[in-house]
Scaffold this motif. Structure first.
Motif, PDB file in Angstrom:
ATOM      1  N   GLN A  17      54.493  21.663  44.470  1.00  0.00           N
ATOM      2  CA  GLN A  17      54.595  22.278  43.129  1.00  0.00           C
ATOM      3  C   GLN A  17      55.815  23.056  42.771  1.00  0.00           C
ATOM      4  N   ASP A  18      56.605  23.306  43.868  1.00  0.00           N
ATOM      5  CA  ASP A  18      57.953  24.216  43.631  1.00  0.00           C
ATOM      6  C   ASP A  18      59.179  23.484  43.972  1.00  0.00           C
ATOM      7  N   ALA A  19      59.689  23.177  42.785  1.00  0.00           N
ATOM      8  CA  ALA A  19      61.299  22.435  42.591  1.00  0.00           C
ATOM      9  C   ALA A  19      62.077  23.780  43.277  1.00  0.00           C
ATOM     10  N   HIS A  20      63.088  23.515  44.019  1.00  0.00           N
ATOM     11  CA  HIS A  20      63.783  24.326  44.703  1.00  0.00           C
ATOM     12  C   HIS A  20      65.366  23.830  44.784  1.00  0.00           C
ATOM     13  N   ALA A  21      66.125  24.887  44.284  1.00  0.00           N
ATOM     14  CA  ALA A  21      68.004  24.558  44.531  1.00  0.00           C
ATOM     15  C   ALA A  21      68.569  25.654  45.297  1.00  0.00           C
ATOM     16  N   PRO A  22      68.604  25.320  46.840  1.00  0.00           N
ATOM     17  CA  PRO A  22      69.510  26.375  47.557  1.00  0.00           C
ATOM     18  C   PRO A  22      71.066  26.289  47.340  1.00  0.00           C
ATOM     19  N   ASP A  23      71.602  26.937  48.117  1.00  0.00           N
ATOM     20  CA  ASP A  23      72.998  27.120  48.157  1.00  0.00           C
ATOM     21  C   ASP A  23      73.748  27.641  46.968  1.00  0.00           C
ATOM     22  N   ILE A  24      73.065  28.607  46.135  1.00  0.00           N
ATOM     23  CA  ILE A  24      73.834  29.140  45.009  1.00  0.00           C
ATOM     24  C   ILE A  24      74.455  30.558  45.667  1.00  0.00           C
ATOM     25  N   ALA A  25      75.870  30.743  44.949  1.00  0.00           N
ATOM     26  CA  ALA A  25      76.548  31.749  45.676  1.00  0.00           C
ATOM     27  C   ALA A  25      76.054  32.974  44.958  1.00  0.00           C
ATOM     28  N   ILE A  26      76.057  34.034  45.882  1.00  0.00           N
ATOM     29  CA  ILE A  26      75.959  35.327  45.174  1.00  0.00           C
ATOM     30  C   ILE A  26      77.491  36.031  45.186  1.00  0.00           C
ATOM     31  N   THR A  52      68.534  18.404  37.803  1.00  0.00           N
ATOM     32  CA  THR A  52      69.396  19.076  37.476  1.00  0.00           C
ATOM     33  C   THR A  52      68.834  20.615  37.160  1.00  0.00           C
ATOM     34  N   VAL A  53      69.314  21.542  37.593  1.00  0.00           N
ATOM     35  CA  VAL A  53      68.617  22.836  37.454  1.00  0.00           C
ATOM     36  C   VAL A  53      68.824  23.383  35.937  1.00  0.00           C
ATOM     37  N   ASP A  54      67.800  23.639  35.659  1.00  0.00           N
ATOM     38  CA  ASP A  54      67.247  23.848  33.997  1.00  0.00           C
ATOM     39  C   ASP A  54      67.974  25.612  33.773  1.00  0.00           C
ATOM     40  N   GLU A  55      68.152  25.468  32.570  1.00  0.00           N
ATOM     41  CA  GLU A  55      68.803  26.999  32.248  1.00  0.00           C
ATOM     42  C   GLU A  55      67.637  28.051  32.475  1.00  0.00           C
ATOM     43  N   ASP A  56      66.301  27.939  32.438  1.00  0.00           N
ATOM     44  CA  ASP A  56      65.233  28.726  32.511  1.00  0.00           C
ATOM     45  C   ASP A  56      64.830  28.957  34.225  1.00  0.00           C
ATOM     46  N   ALA A  57      65.335  28.361  34.995  1.00  0.00           N
ATOM     47  CA  ALA A  57      64.661  28.422  36.437  1.00  0.00           C
ATOM     48  C   ALA A  57      65.134  29.768  36.799  1.00  0.00           C
ATOM     49  N   ALA A  96      69.230  33.405  58.445  1.00  0.00           N
ATOM     50  CA  ALA A  96      69.655  33.764  59.773  1.00  0.00           C
ATOM     51  C   ALA A  96      71.042  34.784  59.510  1.00  0.00           C
ATOM     52  N   ASP A  97      71.836  34.308  58.650  1.00  0.00           N
ATOM     53  CA  ASP A  97      73.266  34.931  58.351  1.00  0.00           C
ATOM     54  C   ASP A  97      73.673  34.741  56.984  1.00  0.00           C
ATOM     55  N   GLY A  98      74.268  35.621  56.239  1.00  0.00           N
ATOM     56  CA  GLY A  98      74.916  35.210  55.009  1.00  0.00           C
ATOM     57  C   GLY A  98      73.861  35.432  53.705  1.00  0.00           C
ATOM     58  N   GLU A  99      73.996  35.314  52.414  1.00  0.00           N
ATOM     59  CA  GLU A  99      73.182  35.452  51.422  1.00  0.00           C
ATOM     60  C   GLU A  99      73.367  34.217  50.650  1.00  0.00           C
ATOM     61  N   GLU A 100      72.348  34.088  49.914  1.00  0.00           N
ATOM     62  CA  GLU A 100      72.468  32.998  49.002  1.00  0.00           C
ATOM     63  C   GLU A 100      71.426  33.159  47.760  1.00  0.00           C
ATOM     64  N   LYS A 101      71.261  32.604  46.583  1.00  0.00           N
ATOM     65  CA  LYS A 101      70.234  32.165  45.603  1.00  0.00           C
ATOM     66  C   LYS A 101      69.680  31.070  45.809  1.00  0.00           C
ATOM     67  N   ILE A 102      68.392  30.948  45.591  1.00  0.00           N
ATOM     68  CA  ILE A 102      67.491  29.627  45.309  1.00  0.00           C
ATOM     69  C   ILE A 102      67.030  29.682  44.082  1.00  0.00           C
ATOM     70  N   ALA A 103      67.237  28.624  43.474  1.00  0.00           N
ATOM     71  CA  ALA A 103      66.808  28.435  41.910  1.00  0.00           C
ATOM     72  C   ALA A 103      65.326  28.065  42.112  1.00  0.00           C
ATOM     73  N   TRP A 104      64.160  28.396  41.406  1.00  0.00           N
ATOM     74  CA  TRP A 104      62.998  27.779  41.527  1.00  0.00           C
ATOM     75  C   TRP A 104      62.325  27.531  40.061  1.00  0.00           C
ATOM     76  N   LYS A 105      61.532  26.596  40.173  1.00  0.00           N
ATOM     77  CA  LYS A 105      60.902  26.106  38.760  1.00  0.00           C
ATOM     78  C   LYS A 105      59.801  25.185  39.350  1.00  0.00           C
TER      79      LYS A 105
END
Length: 153
Positions: free
Chosen positions: A128-137, A107-112, A76-85
């Motif tokens: 089947q989709d592991a996800h890690a939201p809240d990563i700063a851009i 833990t978020v793996d290097e290859d995510a 809805a507002d702002g930007e972020e990255k989400i890691a996926w693996k």
């Protein structure tokens, strides 16, 4: 995983009534009525949750993966990255799946893969989709995210 623009949400109504409920709520969502932490129960067991996280460094987030619910995230507002693996490929599970949490954590793996998200986009994560939201851009900032939990039964 599905990534699309909000104006295309109706193309996914064919997935079932709970998906139509979730995606209609997302399309009709009014950001002016945002209330951090509010939880709204919708038809068909669908839940809408409103988050206003502070984004952070990738090293400070965890993967999560669910079994009973899909996560539909609308920005809805702002930007972020989400890691996926793929959940099956996670290398460092820190908390096995439990019914109470309805999630496993890792833990978020290097290859995510990192996916940048901004207002007007939505993303769907299935078991089947592991996800890690809240990563700063860039620098950490606040964001507003609507998460809709869609039951998979």
């Amino acid at each position: 995983m599905i990534i699309d623009r909000i104006e295309n949400a109706s193309q996914y109504f064919c997935l079932g009534p709970q998906w139509e409920t979730a995606l209609t709520a997302m399309q009709e969502y009014d950001p002016a009525k945002f209330q951090r932490g509010e939880k709204i129960m919708l038809d068909h067991g669908v839940k809408l949750l409103q988050f206003e996280p502070g984004t952070k460094a990738r090293s400070d987030v965890k993967f999560e993966a669910h079994r009973k619910f899909a996560d539909v995230m609308f920005f809805a507002d702002g930007e972020e990255k989400i890691a996926w693996k793929p959940t099956a490929d996670l290398q460092n599970i820190t908390n096995e799946y439990t019914e109470e949490m309805e999630a496993l954590l890792a833990t978020v793996d290097e290859d995510a893969l990192e996916i940048p998200m901004k207002p007007g986009l939505f993303i769907v994560f299935l078991p089947q989709d592991a996800h890690a939201p809240d990563i700063a851009i860039g620098a950490p900032a606040s964001a507003r995210r609507i998460v809709i939990k869609v039951p998979l039964d």
